[in-house]
Each structure stands twice: as C-alpha cells, then as structure tokens.
Design a protein around this motif. Structure first.
Motif, mmCIF file in Angstrom:
data_model
loop_
_atom_site.group_PDB
_atom_site.id
_atom_site.type_symbol
_atom_site.label_atom_id
_atom_site.label_comp_id
_atom_site.label_asym_id
_atom_site.label_seq_id
_atom_site.Cartn_x
_atom_site.Cartn_y
_atom_site.Cartn_z
ATOM 1 N N LEU A 165 0.834 -1.201 0.000
ATOM 2 C CA LEU A 165 0.000 0.000 0.000
ATOM 3 C C LEU A 165 0.870 1.252 0.000
ATOM 4 O O LEU A 165 0.579 2.221 -0.714
ATOM 5 C CB LEU A 165 -0.918 0.002 1.222
ATOM 6 C CG LEU A 165 -1.839 1.219 1.377
ATOM 7 C CD1 LEU A 165 -2.776 1.346 0.179
ATOM 8 C CD2 LEU A 165 -2.632 1.138 2.671
ATOM 9 N N LEU A 166 1.935 1.245 0.781
ATOM 10 C CA LEU A 166 2.843 2.384 0.801
ATOM 11 C C LEU A 166 3.453 2.614 -0.579
ATOM 12 O O LEU A 166 3.539 3.753 -1.046
ATOM 13 C CB LEU A 166 3.961 2.137 1.826
ATOM 14 C CG LEU A 166 5.047 3.211 1.894
ATOM 15 C CD1 LEU A 166 4.457 4.553 2.317
ATOM 16 C CD2 LEU A 166 6.161 2.785 2.850
ATOM 17 N N ARG A 167 3.853 1.534 -1.238
ATOM 18 C CA ARG A 167 4.442 1.661 -2.568
ATOM 19 C C ARG A 167 3.446 2.269 -3.556
ATOM 20 O O ARG A 167 3.802 3.118 -4.368
ATOM 21 C CB ARG A 167 4.920 0.294 -3.056
ATOM 22 C CG ARG A 167 5.633 0.348 -4.401
ATOM 23 C CD ARG A 167 6.324 -0.951 -4.733
ATOM 24 N NE ARG A 167 5.401 -2.063 -4.850
ATOM 25 C CZ ARG A 167 5.371 -3.100 -4.024
ATOM 26 N NH1 ARG A 167 6.207 -3.166 -2.990
ATOM 27 N NH2 ARG A 167 4.511 -4.081 -4.204
ATOM 28 N N ARG A 168 2.188 1.861 -3.454
ATOM 29 C CA ARG A 168 1.171 2.415 -4.352
ATOM 30 C C ARG A 168 0.916 3.884 -4.061
ATOM 31 O O ARG A 168 0.729 4.689 -4.975
ATOM 32 C CB ARG A 168 -0.119 1.611 -4.227
ATOM 33 C CG ARG A 168 -0.022 0.209 -4.814
ATOM 34 C CD ARG A 168 -1.356 -0.504 -4.768
ATOM 35 N NE ARG A 168 -1.282 -1.796 -5.437
ATOM 36 C CZ ARG A 168 -2.336 -2.558 -5.683
ATOM 37 N NH1 ARG A 168 -3.545 -2.141 -5.333
ATOM 38 N NH2 ARG A 168 -2.194 -3.720 -6.285
ATOM 39 N N ALA A 169 0.906 4.248 -2.789
ATOM 40 C CA ALA A 169 0.697 5.651 -2.421
ATOM 41 C C ALA A 169 1.860 6.513 -2.909
ATOM 42 O O ALA A 169 1.660 7.647 -3.362
ATOM 43 C CB ALA A 169 0.548 5.777 -0.907
ATOM 44 N N ILE A 170 3.061 5.972 -2.823
ATOM 45 C CA ILE A 170 4.246 6.682 -3.310
ATOM 46 C C ILE A 170 4.144 6.906 -4.811
ATOM 47 O O ILE A 170 4.404 8.004 -5.322
ATOM 48 C CB ILE A 170 5.519 5.882 -2.965
ATOM 49 C CG1 ILE A 170 5.830 5.992 -1.472
ATOM 50 C CG2 ILE A 170 6.706 6.372 -3.793
ATOM 51 C CD1 ILE A 170 6.969 5.095 -1.011
ATOM 52 N N ASP A 173 1.743 9.649 -5.592
ATOM 53 C CA ASP A 173 2.256 10.973 -5.278
ATOM 54 C C ASP A 173 3.296 11.436 -6.290
ATOM 55 O O ASP A 173 3.500 12.633 -6.473
ATOM 56 C CB ASP A 173 2.869 10.979 -3.875
ATOM 57 C CG ASP A 173 2.969 12.377 -3.306
ATOM 58 O OD1 ASP A 173 1.941 13.082 -3.286
ATOM 59 O OD2 ASP A 173 4.075 12.783 -2.894
ATOM 60 N N LEU A 174 3.934 10.489 -6.961
ATOM 61 C CA LEU A 174 4.906 10.824 -7.998
ATOM 62 C C LEU A 174 4.244 11.013 -9.365
ATOM 63 O O LEU A 174 4.920 11.206 -10.367
ATOM 64 C CB LEU A 174 5.979 9.733 -8.084
ATOM 65 C CG LEU A 174 6.945 9.667 -6.898
ATOM 66 C CD1 LEU A 174 7.881 8.476 -7.039
ATOM 67 C CD2 LEU A 174 7.745 10.952 -6.762
ATOM 68 N N GLY A 175 2.916 10.925 -9.377
ATOM 69 C CA GLY A 175 2.186 11.181 -10.613
ATOM 70 C C GLY A 175 1.820 9.954 -11.405
ATOM 71 O O GLY A 175 1.325 10.054 -12.524
#
Length: 219
Positions: A165-170, A173-175
């Motif tokens: 989930l953190l990887r997907r949120a990152i 946020d990077l577009g």
C-alpha cells in the motif's frame, strides 16, 4: 551676400543638430535595447534557477521515497526473520533486527520533511504497523502457539499489505495513477482497522478485519 551667409549658417546648424539628435536617439535606443536584453537574461536565469529548484525537489522526493520503500520492505523482512529464528530455536540476530527498524525510523523522519500530506498519511500508518510488528516480535512467547500464529498472520498478510500500500501511495504521489479499481483511501482505513485489531491480540478479529480475500491489499 549677408543673407546668403546666414542661410549657410542656418543650414549648417540644422545639419549639426540633426546629426547630434540622430546620435542621441541612436544612443537612447542602444541603451534601451541593452536594458531589455539584460532584463531578458535575468528573467531567463531566474526561470533556469526555478527549474533547477523544481528538479532538485523532485529528485530529493524520489530519493526519499525510494529509501522509505526499501526501509519498510527490509523492516518487514527483518521482523519475519526474527520471528523465524525465535520460534525455530535459533539464536536471533538482534543487532540486525534493530538496525532494520532504525533504518526505517531514519527514512520516515526524512520523509516527514519533504513528502506531501497525503503520502505522509500512508507512510505514518505503515510506520505504526511495522513498529507494532517489531515490538510484538521482540516480546512474543514462542511457546504460545495462538500468539505466534496471530503474529505470523499479521506479519505475512497485514504487514505485507502495508508495504504494498505504501508503494502504491508513493507511486500516486509521484504522478503515476493507480489502477481504476484501487481505492487507496479505503485500504488505508482497512489497514488501520487491522492494526487496532492486532493490538487487541484477537486472531479472529484480525481475520475478520482482513476480509475480503484474507488481506488488506492485494499485490
């Protein structure tokens, strides 16, 4: 004859005035042109500096995100290995275990200074989940089969989901837009529910909170 002289003087004066006036006008235009060029150069330089600042900010954010993602994954792996060692009767490498958690703390602290508020919501929750797993692995009684089973479930399912989930949120946020069927906010809420359930150390509640599909976030 005198009239002719005055005419010559007048013509000469006009010629000189015209020449001087033309020179002054030319000089004024030259100065103005230099000022315009200087301003254009300053504006271009300012834009270059702004673009450089934006690039440096983006590069820093990418670096921070990469570090945070790696640290979260490594911390979860370290928790799993520590649990395997403890429950397998092997000597636990406590220094390595603590180093992984410390690396995550450092990455998270750095992320707090540069990431967006939305991304920080995910990073904060994942950090809490990993911290709970870390403490639980330290305190686990390897002879308590129920507690061990609950912790393995939490580490394998919930923490694995948290890292993804953190990887997907990152990436968002990077577009990089998530899949259309990916509800990141809903999964964040589910992850928080799982964390609260695990704190109560109730395996049944953990299983229920992780539904549907047995985990919070699919890979």
């Amino acid at each position: 004859m005198a009239a002719m002289d005055w005419t010559n003087v007048a013509v000469a004066s006009i010629t000189v005035a015209g020449t001087l006036g033309g020179g002054i006008v030319t000089q004024v235009f030259a100065i103005r042109s230099k000022r315009i060029d200087a301003k254009a150069q300053r504006d271009n330089r300012a834009e270059e500096l702004r673009e450089l600042a934006r690039k440096e900010s983006t590069d820093e954010k990418r670096s921070v995100y990469a570090s945070l993602n790696t640290a979260a994954h490594s911390c979860r792996t370290a928790i799993r290995h520590h649990l395997d060692e403890k429950c397998g009767g092997r000597p636990a490498d406590l220094a390595k275990f603590e180093a992984a958690r410390e690396a995550l703390r450092d990455s998270y602290s750095r992320a707090q200074m540069v990431v967006s508020d939305r991304a920080l919501d995910f990073a904060s929750e994942v950090n809490r989940c990993l911290d709970i797993g870390h403490r639980a692995a330290l305190e686990i009684d390897e002879n308590d089969s129920v507690a061990v089973a609950a912790l393995y479930h939490y580490v394998d399912v919930s923490l694995g989901s948290a890292v993804r989930l953190l990887r997907r949120a990152i990436r968002e946020d990077l577009g990089i837009a998530p899949d259309a069927d990916t509800d990141l906010d809903g999964r964040l809420a589910e992850l928080r529910l799982v964390r609260h359930a695990f704190v109560g150390r109730t395996p049944a509640a953990i299983e229920q909170a992780a539904q549907p599909g047995g985990e919070v976030v699919s890979s």
